[in-house]
Scaffold this motif. Structure first.
Motif, PDB file in Angstrom:
ATOM      1  N   ARG A 196       0.566  -7.698   4.124  1.00 26.41           N
ATOM      2  CA  ARG A 196       0.643  -6.305   3.676  1.00 26.41           C
ATOM      3  C   ARG A 196       1.838  -5.562   4.271  1.00 26.41           C
ATOM      4  NH1 ARG A 196      -4.135  -8.166   3.723  1.00 26.41           N
ATOM      5  NH2 ARG A 196      -5.815  -7.329   2.424  1.00 26.41           N
ATOM      6  N   ILE A 197       2.338  -4.611   3.487  1.00 21.78           N
ATOM      7  CA  ILE A 197       3.283  -3.618   3.978  1.00 21.78           C
ATOM      8  C   ILE A 197       2.884  -2.266   3.404  1.00 21.78           C
ATOM      9  CG2 ILE A 197       5.346  -4.942   4.577  1.00 21.78           C
ATOM     10  CD1 ILE A 197       6.242  -4.813   1.776  1.00 21.78           C
ATOM     11  N   ARG A 198       3.364  -1.169   4.028  1.00 18.52           N
ATOM     12  CA  ARG A 198       2.881   0.165   3.683  1.00 18.52           C
ATOM     13  C   ARG A 198       4.025   1.163   3.576  1.00 18.52           C
ATOM     14  NH1 ARG A 198      -0.690  -2.603   6.705  1.00 18.52           N
ATOM     15  NH2 ARG A 198      -2.904  -2.329   6.194  1.00 18.52           N
ATOM     16  N   LEU A 199       3.864   2.108   2.639  1.00 14.24           N
ATOM     17  CA  LEU A 199       4.844   3.179   2.465  1.00 14.24           C
ATOM     18  C   LEU A 199       4.130   4.517   2.542  1.00 14.24           C
ATOM     19  CD1 LEU A 199       7.879   3.768   1.687  1.00 14.24           C
ATOM     20  CD2 LEU A 199       7.028   4.066  -0.662  1.00 14.24           C
ATOM     21  N   ARG A 245       0.856  -1.190   0.000  1.00 13.72           N
ATOM     22  CA  ARG A 245       0.000   0.000   0.000  1.00 13.72           C
ATOM     23  C   ARG A 245       0.887   1.234   0.000  1.00 13.72           C
ATOM     24  NH1 ARG A 245      -5.611  -1.132   3.033  1.00 13.72           N
ATOM     25  NH2 ARG A 245      -5.984  -3.153   2.090  1.00 13.72           N
ATOM     26  N   ILE A 246       0.656   2.106  -0.956  1.00 12.83           N
ATOM     27  CA  ILE A 246       1.486   3.293  -1.107  1.00 12.83           C
ATOM     28  C   ILE A 246       0.625   4.537  -0.933  1.00 12.83           C
ATOM     29  CG2 ILE A 246       2.724   4.673  -2.807  1.00 12.83           C
ATOM     30  CD1 ILE A 246       3.966   2.235  -3.859  1.00 12.83           C
ATOM     31  N   SER A 247       0.959   5.354   0.054  1.00 10.42           N
ATOM     32  CA  SER A 247       0.305   6.646   0.226  1.00 10.42           C
ATOM     33  C   SER A 247       1.026   7.662  -0.656  1.00 10.42           C
ATOM     34  CB  SER A 247       0.360   7.084   1.692  1.00 10.42           C
ATOM     35  OG  SER A 247      -0.126   8.399   1.833  1.00 10.42           O
ATOM     36  N   VAL A 248       0.278   8.336  -1.524  1.00  8.46           N
ATOM     37  CA  VAL A 248       0.910   9.327  -2.407  1.00  8.46           C
ATOM     38  C   VAL A 248       0.748  10.750  -1.877  1.00  8.46           C
ATOM     39  CG1 VAL A 248       0.754   7.893  -4.473  1.00  8.46           C
ATOM     40  CG2 VAL A 248      -1.145   9.434  -3.905  1.00  8.46           C
ATOM     41  N   THR A 249      -0.081  10.933  -0.870  1.00  9.03           N
ATOM     42  CA  THR A 249      -0.249  12.236  -0.228  1.00  9.03           C
ATOM     43  C   THR A 249      -0.905  12.046   1.133  1.00  9.03           C
ATOM     44  OG1 THR A 249      -1.242  14.443  -0.390  1.00  9.03           O
ATOM     45  CG2 THR A 249      -2.503  12.629  -1.337  1.00  9.03           C
ATOM     46  N   ASP A 250      -0.603  12.940   2.075  1.00  9.58           N
ATOM     47  CA  ASP A 250      -1.293  12.920   3.365  1.00  9.58           C
ATOM     48  C   ASP A 250      -2.504  13.854   3.350  1.00  9.58           C
ATOM     49  OD1 ASP A 250       0.342  15.196   3.182  1.00  9.58           O
ATOM     50  OD2 ASP A 250       0.423  15.414   5.358  1.00  9.58           O
ATOM     51  N   ARG A 251      -2.640  14.642   2.278  1.00 11.61           N
ATOM     52  CA  ARG A 251      -3.716  15.636   2.222  1.00 11.61           C
ATOM     53  C   ARG A 251      -5.056  14.990   1.895  1.00 11.61           C
ATOM     54  NH1 ARG A 251      -1.444  21.165   1.243  1.00 11.61           N
ATOM     55  NH2 ARG A 251       0.797  20.877   1.564  1.00 11.61           N
ATOM     56  N   CYS A 252      -6.084  15.544   2.507  1.00 12.29           N
ATOM     57  CA  CYS A 252      -7.435  15.061   2.239  1.00 12.29           C
ATOM     58  C   CYS A 252      -8.400  16.222   2.383  1.00 12.29           C
ATOM     59  CB  CYS A 252      -7.817  13.933   3.202  1.00 12.29           C
ATOM     60  SG  CYS A 252      -9.388  13.143   2.771  1.00 12.29           S
ATOM     61  N   ARG A 258       1.957   5.801  18.716  1.00 15.40           N
ATOM     62  CA  ARG A 258       2.836   6.596  17.856  1.00 15.40           C
ATOM     63  C   ARG A 258       2.111   7.847  17.406  1.00 15.40           C
ATOM     64  NH1 ARG A 258       1.650   2.509  13.437  1.00 15.40           N
ATOM     65  NH2 ARG A 258      -0.064   3.487  12.336  1.00 15.40           N
ATOM     66  N   LYS A 259       2.827   8.754  16.793  1.00 17.95           N
ATOM     67  CA  LYS A 259       2.235  10.035  16.409  1.00 17.95           C
ATOM     68  C   LYS A 259       1.682  10.034  14.989  1.00 17.95           C
ATOM     69  CE  LYS A 259       4.726  12.908  19.677  1.00 17.95           C
ATOM     70  NZ  LYS A 259       5.605  14.066  19.903  1.00 17.95           N
ATOM     71  N   ILE A 260       2.001   9.004  14.190  1.00 19.91           N
ATOM     72  CA  ILE A 260       1.488   8.955  12.825  1.00 19.91           C
ATOM     73  C   ILE A 260       0.069   8.366  12.851  1.00 19.91           C
ATOM     74  CG2 ILE A 260       2.511   6.670  12.385  1.00 19.91           C
ATOM     75  CD1 ILE A 260       2.908   7.578   9.480  1.00 19.91           C
ATOM     76  N   SER A 261      -0.829   8.968  12.088  1.00 24.14           N
ATOM     77  CA  SER A 261      -2.227   8.514  12.101  1.00 24.14           C
ATOM     78  C   SER A 261      -2.620   7.985  10.730  1.00 24.14           C
ATOM     79  CB  SER A 261      -3.146   9.638  12.526  1.00 24.14           C
ATOM     80  OG  SER A 261      -3.168  10.667  11.544  1.00 24.14           O
ATOM     81  N   MET A 262      -3.876   7.549  10.622  1.00 24.70           N
ATOM     82  CA  MET A 262      -4.371   6.888   9.414  1.00 24.70           C
ATOM     83  C   MET A 262      -4.219   7.751   8.169  1.00 24.70           C
ATOM     84  SD  MET A 262      -5.881   4.003   8.472  1.00 24.70           S
ATOM     85  CE  MET A 262      -7.126   3.247   9.522  1.00 24.70           C
ATOM     86  N   HIS A 263      -4.373   9.078   8.299  1.00 21.55           N
ATOM     87  CA  HIS A 263      -4.339   9.916   7.093  1.00 21.55           C
ATOM     88  C   HIS A 263      -2.960   9.952   6.451  1.00 21.55           C
ATOM     89  CE1 HIS A 263      -2.472  12.966   9.678  1.00 21.55           C
ATOM     90  NE2 HIS A 263      -2.257  13.727   8.625  1.00 21.55           N
ATOM     91  N   MET A 264      -1.902   9.590   7.209  1.00 19.48           N
ATOM     92  CA  MET A 264      -0.555   9.548   6.658  1.00 19.48           C
ATOM     93  C   MET A 264      -0.167   8.159   6.179  1.00 19.48           C
ATOM     94  SD  MET A 264       1.431  11.947   9.423  1.00 19.48           S
ATOM     95  CE  MET A 264       2.982  11.921   8.537  1.00 19.48           C
ATOM     96  N   LEU A 265      -0.863   7.151   6.699  1.00 18.55           N
ATOM     97  CA  LEU A 265      -0.476   5.771   6.428  1.00 18.55           C
ATOM     98  C   LEU A 265      -1.367   5.098   5.395  1.00 18.55           C
ATOM     99  CD1 LEU A 265       1.763   3.919   7.259  1.00 18.55           C
ATOM    100  CD2 LEU A 265       0.417   3.182   9.202  1.00 18.55           C
ATOM    101  N   GLY A 266      -2.552   5.644   5.198  1.00 20.31           N
ATOM    102  CA  GLY A 266      -3.379   5.144   4.114  1.00 20.31           C
ATOM    103  C   GLY A 266      -4.222   3.915   4.391  1.00 20.31           C
ATOM    104  N   GLY A 267      -4.257   3.450   5.638  1.00 27.42           N
ATOM    105  CA  GLY A 267      -5.155   2.353   5.958  1.00 27.42           C
ATOM    106  C   GLY A 267      -4.705   0.993   5.452  1.00 27.42           C
TER     107      GLY A 267
END
Length: 342
Positions: free
Chosen positions: A266-269, A25-32, A333-342
């Motif tokens: 799964r792994i995530r970026l 899973r690749i997050s291409v942006t944290d913006r929503c 941790r301080k990183i949340s779903m919007h940065m990690l992409g679920g």
């Protein structure tokens, strides 16, 4: 654009519990443009655009990962359709099918889908996950700070373009747990696959409590008076599938009360180059420097960067925790779903 093949001969991606990784899973942006309370902080601090990985670097990473056995790539965010160039990136990923890539997907809130559905289909996208947490327009706006109509229009556009999709609905007690029956009735009527998801401790402001979780058992309790509910055998998917009235498949992802971690592949970026071996991992692995070196013109530098990437990524994946229940009591941790992409 054409990309030359990068060679690596080291072993496939496997963790210490024997789970082989097939999905990236690749997050291409944290913006929503939405502010869903189970995901986005009240006052988000967006990554600077210059800090995001380039699509060229993302492609190089995908190429490496497909070479290590990754078969499915899902593009996430934030909202991925907010990043300019994502459709071209999906088109570029088609080159990796010859190396073993089987499926390219995207997760979206569907707000921009009416604009992009046809282009995504033409680019070779295989399917979508669409977030839809309520069919009640007032409730939807309370949950997302946005209107429901553009999302429904996006769903129609996906249908028209011939893009297969599933609906994902995160349930939260006191917010939208009254939507279980309406969502099932609507999705079943329109023959759209639906998955309910238990609220997970990945919200931006870390207000999550176990009391807010609508459990798999509670969902089934609401459904059973109205439908004949039969459980199907779970595959390597996070959702357990229930068959309603002998034909409609409903999925429930119950990470909190009945996790699927034992089969996780799964792994995530993140968008700025941190690899996470688990959705709940306390620490990511910063691989951005290696990815930047991978896209240099000098082939010797590329091969050196590839070896360094391999030496970092594989031990990190090997040390993946057993699952959510093994790490749930560790410090958040301080990183949340919007940065990690679920």
């Amino acid at each position: 654009m054409k990309h030359e093949k990068l060679e690596t001969t080291l072993p496939i991606l496997q963790d210490q519990y024997g789970r082989i990784k097939r999905k990236l899973r690749i997050s291409v942006t944290d913006r929503c443009n939405f502010k869903c309370i189970y995901c986005m902080p009240e006052h988000p601090e967006w990554m600077k655009k210059q800090d995001l990985l380039s699509f060229e670097a993302l492609f190089a990473f995908c190429q490496y990962m497909v070479g290590q056995g990754i078969e499915n790539i899902r593009i996430t965010g934030g909202e991925p359709l907010m990043r300019q160039g994502v459709v071209h990136f999906i088109a570029d990923l088609q080159q990796l099918r010859a190396l073993g890539l089987k499926r390219i997907s995207i997760t979206t809130n569907a707000h921009y889908l009416a604009k992009y559905a046809e282009a995504l289909k033409q680019a070779g996208l295989d399917d979508l996950n669409i977030s839809l947490d309520s069919l009640n327009p007032t409730q939807f706006k309370q949950l997302t700070k946005k209107e429901l109509t553009p999302v429904l229009n996006g769903i129609e556009a996906a249908k028209k373009a011939g893009l297969p999709f599933k609906l994902n609905c995160v349930l939260m007690k006191g917010h939208n747990d009254d939507q279980i029956l309406p969502m099932v009735q609507w999705a079943k009527q329109h023959n759209i696959p639906l998955r309910f998801i238990e609220f997970m401790p990945l919200d931006g402001d870390q207000h999550w409590t176990n009391d807010a979780v609508v459990s798999e058992a509670a969902i089934l309790e609401q459904l059973q008076p109205h439908y004949d509910v039969q459980v199907l055998q779970q595959q390597h998917e996070p959702a357990r599938i229930y068959q309603l009235d002998g034909h409609y498949p409903l999925g429930i992802i119950s990470t909190i009360t009945h996790s699927f971690c034992g089969d996780c592949d799964r792994i995530r970026l993140t968008a700025q180059g941190e690899l996470y071996n688990c959705l709940f991992a306390q620490q990511g692995l910063n691989i951005k420097p290696y990815l930047q070196d991978l896209i240099q013109q000098n082939n010797e530098s590329k091969q050196r960067a590839l070896l360094q990437l391999d030496q970092q990524v594989k031990p990190y994946i090997w040390h993946k925790a057993k699952g959510y229940h093994a790490i749930q009591h560790q410090q958040a941790r301080k990183i949340s779903m919007h940065m990690l992409g679920g």
